[in-house]
Design an enzyme around this catalytic site. Structure first.
Site, PDB file in Angstrom:
ATOM      1  N   SER A  41       2.375  -4.604   3.990  1.00 42.08           N
ATOM      2  CA  SER A  41       1.507  -4.254   2.870  1.00 42.08           C
ATOM      3  C   SER A  41       2.325  -3.585   1.778  1.00 42.08           C
ATOM      4  O   SER A  41       3.320  -2.903   2.059  1.00 42.08           O
ATOM      5  CB  SER A  41       0.445  -3.285   3.393  1.00 42.08           C
ATOM      6  OG  SER A  41      -0.189  -2.621   2.340  1.00 42.08           O
ATOM      7  N   TYR A  75      -2.474   4.554   8.020  1.00 41.29           N
ATOM      8  CA  TYR A  75      -2.393   3.086   7.970  1.00 41.29           C
ATOM      9  C   TYR A  75      -1.065   2.661   7.322  1.00 41.29           C
ATOM     10  O   TYR A  75      -0.327   1.838   7.861  1.00 41.29           O
ATOM     11  CB  TYR A  75      -3.587   2.510   7.179  1.00 41.29           C
ATOM     12  CG  TYR A  75      -3.357   1.089   6.745  1.00 41.29           C
ATOM     13  CD1 TYR A  75      -3.468   0.040   7.653  1.00 41.29           C
ATOM     14  CD2 TYR A  75      -2.984   0.783   5.430  1.00 41.29           C
ATOM     15  CE1 TYR A  75      -3.212  -1.271   7.260  1.00 41.29           C
ATOM     16  CE2 TYR A  75      -2.736  -0.506   5.034  1.00 41.29           C
ATOM     17  CZ  TYR A  75      -2.846  -1.532   5.947  1.00 41.29           C
ATOM     18  OH  TYR A  75      -2.586  -2.829   5.560  1.00 41.29           O
ATOM     19  N   LYS A 109       2.454   0.748   8.895  1.00 39.66           N
ATOM     20  CA  LYS A 109       3.153  -0.453   8.390  1.00 39.66           C
ATOM     21  C   LYS A 109       4.638  -0.154   8.153  1.00 39.66           C
ATOM     22  O   LYS A 109       5.504  -0.967   8.450  1.00 39.66           O
ATOM     23  CB  LYS A 109       2.494  -0.959   7.097  1.00 39.66           C
ATOM     24  CG  LYS A 109       1.101  -1.541   7.295  1.00 39.66           C
ATOM     25  CD  LYS A 109       1.117  -2.812   8.137  1.00 39.66           C
ATOM     26  CE  LYS A 109      -0.264  -3.323   8.453  1.00 39.66           C
ATOM     27  NZ  LYS A 109      -0.297  -4.421   9.424  1.00 39.66           N
TER      28      LYS A 109
END
Ligand code: UFG
Length: 341
Positions: free
Chosen positions: A128, A153, A157
Site C-alpha cells: 500500500s 495497518y 505493510k
C-alpha cells in the site's frame, strides 16, 4: 504457445482479489483461489465465474490455518502466488493492533513457509502507498523512505515488505505492489466491493449516500494546503489494479535471478481532491449527493499520488480507466446490491 502458470490467489473472494482472478482467467492462467470468507461472500466467487464463463478452484481456507494451507499446497502444483489475504481497515487496526499484526504478519509467515517447503518461487504481495506516510515529495516514487506508519495497518505493510526483502535471499522472488486508492467495480456490474458496516473509504461512502443508505457524506477537512483545501489522492480503477498483477507474474517469470525483491507503485499519477471526486460523481451519474464539510480525520495524509514511471516501464502496464468511468462502475455496483436496477 507457452504453458501458462498455475497461480494461487489468497484472499481471492476479496475486492481486489476477485477482480484479479478475472484478469488471470481471461489471460489463460490456471487459478486456485482461497479465502476465509470471513470478510467476503461466496457470491463474489459465483460472480467471477459468471463474468469469465470459466471454472477455477476455490477453497474456504484461512491463511493462518497451517494444516489447511499444507493441504492446499500438498494437493496442487503452483508456479506463483498472489497474496491478498489481509485485514485492511485503518480505523480497526488502531483499535485492535494485535489482531492486525497477528493476521497480516501471521498469514504471510504461514504462506512463505509453505512456499519454501513446496518450492514455489514467485510471489506478488499486496502492499500500500501507506508505507510512505506523508512523503516529502509528490508524486512519490519507490525510492522514497518509509516514514513512521500512521496506523498498525500501515506498519503491518511496512513490516511485511521488510520480511519479504529478507526472505528474497532464500530464493523467494517478490514483487510488492504498493496500491494507491483502488475504487470502482467490474464494468459488468456483477462484482464489486462489499464493505462491512459503515464504510471508512470515500467511494463506498459516496455511493451509499447516493443510494440513500447513508444520510450525508462528510468531507473530512477543507483547510489542507491543496487547490480546494480537501485532501489529494490517486484513485485507480480496481480492474487496472487487477491487471497489473498479471503483468507482475509475467515479469517474475522472465527474470533469471534466483533472488529478487522489487516494489512498484500502483497508481495513475493523477492527484484528485476529495471535492473534485464528489463533483465528478455528481457529473457522471446525474445523482445529487448530500454532503457537508467536516473536521479533518485524524491520521489522514494531506496529499499523496504516485509517480507511476517504474510500473509503466518495468511491468509494461498502464491504467485504462479514468475517474469518471471508475465512479460510474462503483455506482452501477451499488445500485445492483441495493436492488435499484
Ligand atoms: N474521506 C472523506 N469522507 C469519508 C471518507 C473519506 O472525506 O467519508 C476522505 C479522507 O479524509 C481522505 C480521502 O477521502 O482524504 C480518501 O480516504 P479513504 O479512506 O478512501 O482512503 P485513504 O487514502 O485514507 O486510504 C487509502 C486506502 C487504505 C490505506 C490508506 C493508507 O484505502 O487501504 O490509503 O494511506 F491503508
Amino acid at each position: 504457445m507457452k504453458k501458462k502458470n498455475h497461480v494461487l490467489v489468497t484472499g481471492g473472494a476479496g475486492y481486489i482479489g476477485a477482480h484479479t482472478v478475472i484478469e488471470l482467467l481471461n489471460a489463460g492462467y490456471e487459478v486456485t483461489a482461497i479465502d476465509s470468507l470471513e470478510r467476503s461472500e461466496i457470491r463474489i466467487v459465483e460472480g467471477v465465474k459468471s463474468i469469465t464463463g470459466k471454472e477455477f478452484g476455490f477453497h474456504k481456507v484461512d491463511c493462518l490455518d497451517e494444516s489447511a494451507m499444507e493441504q492446499v499446497f500438498a494437493t496442487h502444483r503452483f508456479d506463483s502466488v498472489i497474496h491478498f489475504a489481509a485485514y485492511k481497515s485503518v480505523n480497526e487496526s488502531v483499535e485492535k493492533p494485535l489482531l492486525y499484526y497477528k493476521n497480516n504478519l501471521g498469514s504471510l509467515m504461514v504462506l512463505l513457509d509453505a512456499m519454501k517447503r513446496y518450492q514455489v518461487r514467485d510471489l506478488i504481495f499486496s502492499s500500500s502507498c501507506t508505507v510512505y506516510g506523508q512523503p516529502d515529495q509528490i508524486p512519490v516514487d519507490e525510492s522514497a523512505p518509509f516514514k513512521k506508519a500512521e496506523s498498525p495497518y500501515g506498519a503491518s505493510k511496512q513490516l511485511c515488505e521488510r520480511i519479504l526483502e529478507d526472505v528474497a535471499t532464500e530464493g523467494i522472488r517478490v514483487v510488492s505492489l504498493r496500491y494507491f486508492n483502488p475504487i470502482g467495480a467490474h464494468p459488468s456490474g456483477l462484482i464489486g466491493e462489499l464493505p462491512i458496516g459503515v464504510p471508512n473509504n470515500l467511494v463506498p461512502y459516496v455511493t451509499q449516500t447516493a443510494a440513500g443508505v447513508r444520510q450525508q457524506l462528510t468531507v473530512f477537512g477543507n483547510d489542507y494546503n491543496t487547490t480546494d483545501g480537501s485532501c489529494l489522492r490517486d484513485f485507480i480503477h480496481v480492474c487496472d489494479v487487477a491487471s497489473a498483477h498479471v503483468n507482475a507474474i509475467d515479469f517474475l517469470q522472465e527474470q533469471k535471478s534466483a533472488k529478487l525483491f522489487e516494489a512498484f507503485n500502483l497508481g495513475t499519477g493523477v492527484g484528485v481532491s476529495v471535492l473534485e471526486l464528489v463533483k465528478k460523481f455528481i457529473e457522471v451519474t446525474g445523482v445529487n449527493l448530500n454532503y457537508k464539510i467536516g473536521p479533518r480525520r485524524p491520521g489522514d495524509v494531506e496529499k499523496v499520488y504516485a509517480d507511476p514511471k517504474k510500473v509503466m516501464n518495468g511491468l509494461k502496464w498502464k491504467a485504462k480507466y479514468d475517474l469518471g468511468q471508475s465512479l460510474q462502475h462503483a455506482w452501477q455496483w451499488e445500485k445492483k446490491i441495493r436492488g435499484l436496477v
